[in-house]
Design a protein around this motif. Sequence first.
Motif, PDB file in Angstrom:
ATOM      1  N   GLY A 213       0.790  -1.223   0.000  1.00  0.00           N
ATOM      2  CA  GLY A 213       0.000   0.000   0.000  1.00  0.00           C
ATOM      3  C   GLY A 213       0.818   1.266   0.000  1.00  0.00           C
ATOM      4  N   VAL A 214       0.098   2.381  -0.118  1.00  0.00           N
ATOM      5  CA  VAL A 214       0.694   3.714  -0.042  1.00  0.00           C
ATOM      6  C   VAL A 214      -0.186   4.571   0.863  1.00  0.00           C
ATOM      7  CG1 VAL A 214       1.827   3.631  -2.290  1.00  0.00           C
ATOM      8  CG2 VAL A 214      -0.529   4.462  -2.123  1.00  0.00           C
ATOM      9  N   SER A 215       0.457   5.547   1.524  1.00  0.00           N
ATOM     10  CA  SER A 215      -0.251   6.482   2.402  1.00  0.00           C
ATOM     11  C   SER A 215       0.251   7.891   2.136  1.00  0.00           C
ATOM     12  CB  SER A 215      -0.006   6.139   3.878  1.00  0.00           C
ATOM     13  OG  SER A 215      -0.429   4.828   4.188  1.00  0.00           O
ATOM     14  N   VAL A 216      -0.662   8.851   2.228  1.00  0.00           N
ATOM     15  CA  VAL A 216      -0.281  10.256   2.074  1.00  0.00           C
ATOM     16  C   VAL A 216      -0.909  11.072   3.197  1.00  0.00           C
ATOM     17  CG1 VAL A 216       0.057  10.193  -0.416  1.00  0.00           C
ATOM     18  CG2 VAL A 216      -2.218  10.649   0.495  1.00  0.00           C
ATOM     19  N   GLU A 217      -0.207  12.143   3.577  1.00  0.00           N
ATOM     20  CA  GLU A 217      -0.685  13.023   4.651  1.00  0.00           C
ATOM     21  C   GLU A 217      -0.288  14.458   4.317  1.00  0.00           C
ATOM     22  OE1 GLU A 217      -0.167  11.813   8.833  1.00  0.00           O
ATOM     23  OE2 GLU A 217       0.975  13.671   9.122  1.00  0.00           O
ATOM     24  N   TYR A 218      -1.238  15.385   4.491  1.00  0.00           N
ATOM     25  CA  TYR A 218      -0.940  16.795   4.272  1.00  0.00           C
ATOM     26  C   TYR A 218      -1.806  17.632   5.201  1.00  0.00           C
ATOM     27  CZ  TYR A 218      -0.199  21.356   2.153  1.00  0.00           C
ATOM     28  OH  TYR A 218       0.125  22.672   1.954  1.00  0.00           O
ATOM     29  N   GLY A 219      -1.163  18.599   5.881  1.00  0.00           N
ATOM     30  CA  GLY A 219      -1.914  19.447   6.793  1.00  0.00           C
ATOM     31  C   GLY A 219      -1.186  20.739   7.097  1.00  0.00           C
ATOM     32  N   GLY A 220      -1.822  21.583   7.890  1.00  0.00           N
ATOM     33  CA  GLY A 220      -1.254  22.863   8.247  1.00  0.00           C
ATOM     34  C   GLY A 220      -0.533  22.839   9.583  1.00  0.00           C
ATOM     35  N   LEU A 221       0.348  23.834   9.783  1.00  0.00           N
ATOM     36  CA  LEU A 221       1.027  24.080  11.059  1.00  0.00           C
ATOM     37  C   LEU A 221       0.769  25.539  11.433  1.00  0.00           C
ATOM     38  CD1 LEU A 221       4.501  22.301  10.579  1.00  0.00           C
ATOM     39  CD2 LEU A 221       2.576  21.512  11.977  1.00  0.00           C
ATOM     40  N   TYR A 222      -0.125  25.724  12.386  1.00  0.00           N
ATOM     41  CA  TYR A 222      -0.469  27.085  12.812  1.00  0.00           C
ATOM     42  C   TYR A 222       0.514  27.548  13.876  1.00  0.00           C
ATOM     43  CZ  TYR A 222      -3.023  31.011  14.827  1.00  0.00           C
ATOM     44  OH  TYR A 222      -3.380  32.251  15.303  1.00  0.00           O
ATOM     45  N   ASN A 223       1.174  28.686  13.617  1.00  0.00           N
ATOM     46  CA  ASN A 223       2.156  29.210  14.558  1.00  0.00           C
ATOM     47  C   ASN A 223       1.511  30.231  15.496  1.00  0.00           C
ATOM     48  OD1 ASN A 223       4.469  31.344  15.298  1.00  0.00           O
ATOM     49  ND2 ASN A 223       5.384  29.325  14.946  1.00  0.00           N
ATOM     50  N   LEU A 224       1.691  30.044  16.795  1.00  0.00           N
ATOM     51  CA  LEU A 224       1.055  30.905  17.789  1.00  0.00           C
ATOM     52  C   LEU A 224       1.652  32.304  17.823  1.00  0.00           C
ATOM     53  CD1 LEU A 224       0.792  28.327  20.718  1.00  0.00           C
ATOM     54  CD2 LEU A 224      -1.030  29.060  19.179  1.00  0.00           C
ATOM     55  N   ASP A 225       2.900  32.465  17.396  1.00  0.00           N
ATOM     56  CA  ASP A 225       3.564  33.775  17.425  1.00  0.00           C
ATOM     57  C   ASP A 225       3.241  34.603  16.186  1.00  0.00           C
ATOM     58  OD1 ASP A 225       4.858  33.202  19.902  1.00  0.00           O
ATOM     59  OD2 ASP A 225       6.333  31.994  18.814  1.00  0.00           O
ATOM     60  N   THR A 226       3.396  34.014  15.021  1.00  0.00           N
ATOM     61  CA  THR A 226       3.177  34.758  13.771  1.00  0.00           C
ATOM     62  C   THR A 226       1.717  34.725  13.323  1.00  0.00           C
ATOM     63  OG1 THR A 226       3.639  32.820  12.396  1.00  0.00           O
ATOM     64  CG2 THR A 226       5.518  34.182  13.045  1.00  0.00           C
ATOM     65  N   GLU A 227       0.943  33.777  13.882  1.00  0.00           N
ATOM     66  CA  GLU A 227      -0.454  33.562  13.490  1.00  0.00           C
ATOM     67  C   GLU A 227      -0.577  33.247  12.000  1.00  0.00           C
ATOM     68  OE1 GLU A 227      -2.811  36.825  14.830  1.00  0.00           O
ATOM     69  OE2 GLU A 227      -2.531  36.347  16.953  1.00  0.00           O
ATOM     70  N   GLU A 228       0.447  32.630  11.457  1.00  0.00           N
ATOM     71  CA  GLU A 228       0.444  32.184  10.071  1.00  0.00           C
ATOM     72  C   GLU A 228       0.462  30.660  10.019  1.00  0.00           C
ATOM     73  OE1 GLU A 228       3.626  33.994   7.954  1.00  0.00           O
ATOM     74  OE2 GLU A 228       2.895  36.047   8.256  1.00  0.00           O
ATOM     75  N   VAL A 229       0.033  30.102   8.890  1.00  0.00           N
ATOM     76  CA  VAL A 229      -0.096  28.653   8.750  1.00  0.00           C
ATOM     77  C   VAL A 229       0.961  28.121   7.785  1.00  0.00           C
ATOM     78  CG1 VAL A 229      -1.602  26.738   8.127  1.00  0.00           C
ATOM     79  CG2 VAL A 229      -2.575  28.792   9.189  1.00  0.00           C
ATOM     80  N   GLY A 230       1.852  27.297   8.304  1.00  0.00           N
ATOM     81  CA  GLY A 230       2.788  26.572   7.466  1.00  0.00           C
ATOM     82  C   GLY A 230       2.154  25.255   7.050  1.00  0.00           C
ATOM     83  N   ASN A 231       2.979  24.267   6.752  1.00  0.00           N
ATOM     84  CA  ASN A 231       2.417  22.980   6.343  1.00  0.00           C
ATOM     85  C   ASN A 231       3.336  21.832   6.722  1.00  0.00           C
ATOM     86  OD1 ASN A 231       4.202  22.233   3.857  1.00  0.00           O
ATOM     87  ND2 ASN A 231       3.582  24.354   3.453  1.00  0.00           N
ATOM     88  N   HIS A 232       2.775  20.656   6.734  1.00  0.00           N
ATOM     89  CA  HIS A 232       3.566  19.439   6.912  1.00  0.00           C
ATOM     90  C   HIS A 232       2.983  18.360   6.015  1.00  0.00           C
ATOM     91  CE1 HIS A 232       0.692  17.057   9.494  1.00  0.00           C
ATOM     92  NE2 HIS A 232       0.192  18.265   9.658  1.00  0.00           N
ATOM     93  N   ALA A 233       3.828  17.454   5.544  1.00  0.00           N
ATOM     94  CA  ALA A 233       3.388  16.419   4.617  1.00  0.00           C
ATOM     95  C   ALA A 233       4.236  15.169   4.815  1.00  0.00           C
ATOM     96  CB  ALA A 233       3.502  16.910   3.175  1.00  0.00           C
ATOM     97  N   ALA A 234       3.641  14.022   4.467  1.00  0.00           N
ATOM     98  CA  ALA A 234       4.373  12.764   4.553  1.00  0.00           C
ATOM     99  C   ALA A 234       3.809  11.788   3.527  1.00  0.00           C
ATOM    100  CB  ALA A 234       4.269  12.166   5.958  1.00  0.00           C
TER     101      ALA A 234
END
Length: 383
Positions: A213-234
């Motif tokens: 099989g294969v698996s994919v993951e993608y989501g945001g990383l909300y930063n409490l200081d900058t209040e901006e959203v980065g991302n993470h993926a696997a």
Amino acid sequence: MLKKITRLQCTKKKCLMLLFLLMVLPLTAQDKPELSIGGALRFNYNLSSWKDGQKKRGGDFGYDVFRINAKGAYKGILMNAEYRLYSEGFGGGMLKQGWLGYNINEQDQIQVGLTQVPFGIQQYNSHNWFFNLAYYVGLEDDHDMGIKYMHSSEKFEYQLAFFKNAEELRFGNNSENSTSRYSYDVTGRNKEVNQFNGKFIYKFGEKSASRVGVSVEYGGLYNLDTEEVGNHAAFAAHYELTKGKWNAKAQFIAATNNPENAIGESDDVVTMSAYGAPYEVAADFNMYTLGISRNVPVEYGPITNLQFYNDFGFMQKKTAGFTDSYMNVTGVLISAGNVYTYVDYAAGYNHSWLGGNFVDDFAKGNPDAKWEARFNINIGYYF
């Protein structure tokens, strides 16, 4: 003639009533609430190569965890929860999982709540008590808050999920996630948000059962200081083989984290936490894991089976100057009625839980580190 017709009509009425009762009675039984309670009590002995005082006293033996499992069903709605109580030093009490579900049919199910993230080989990508390296970076037996759709047929399995966030215990405007959690998640000044997961498995073979099989993951990383959203993926590619008494698990993972940190904060690492303690993890890495086991049935008092295994993991960090991490666990699982005992020899190189510097072993690491090892016996009674 009239009497014959009357008798025939009565017979038909009886048959219809009997058929009606046969149809209604099972439905009535299904309307009754069902609840089952289980759990476990576990103790642990360990002797670690990097703890001089512990070696002098011959190791330590103590309490590991007490857990309660509850499963329920009522009017087609399912419930599954597991609460664990560790010692204060390992995070204390925490909910491992807790979800509501509904079986759409025999092949399809929906779960809502704190449910297992569909990624990689499951339920575990390992055979031993320590798991494998993927667990320590949040990619084995992870549980998050969201909704998951699951399909399972003879040849195919697939899961689709959306997770609003990881376990949230504080609900403040700018509160960091609690470190008292079972599975590893990004914590500190970043929060996992709006994560999508997809997993597909093809099954084949009869005498040798294979799952590729294969698996994919993608989501945001909300930063409490900058209040901006980065991302993470696997991404993961995985294969599991079961043939008779043998089992093998092989997996490759590529993962990246791109936080929108405040000025001066490094983007090369993220903070992850579980069991009440945070540490740093390399933001970008590849991971390779391989595990193999064999069951040996025995008849020795209450002991009925010995499962011998070896699980290996290699974490290849992509940032220049970071030192890679390794893990290898050799051991045996002893089954005796309701008692299951793991006897493990766990060795690690730049591994936060196996010697060295706990804070950044999975991040920058130490090029002068040496292999450390822990002999561990975990005894659990499951009820």
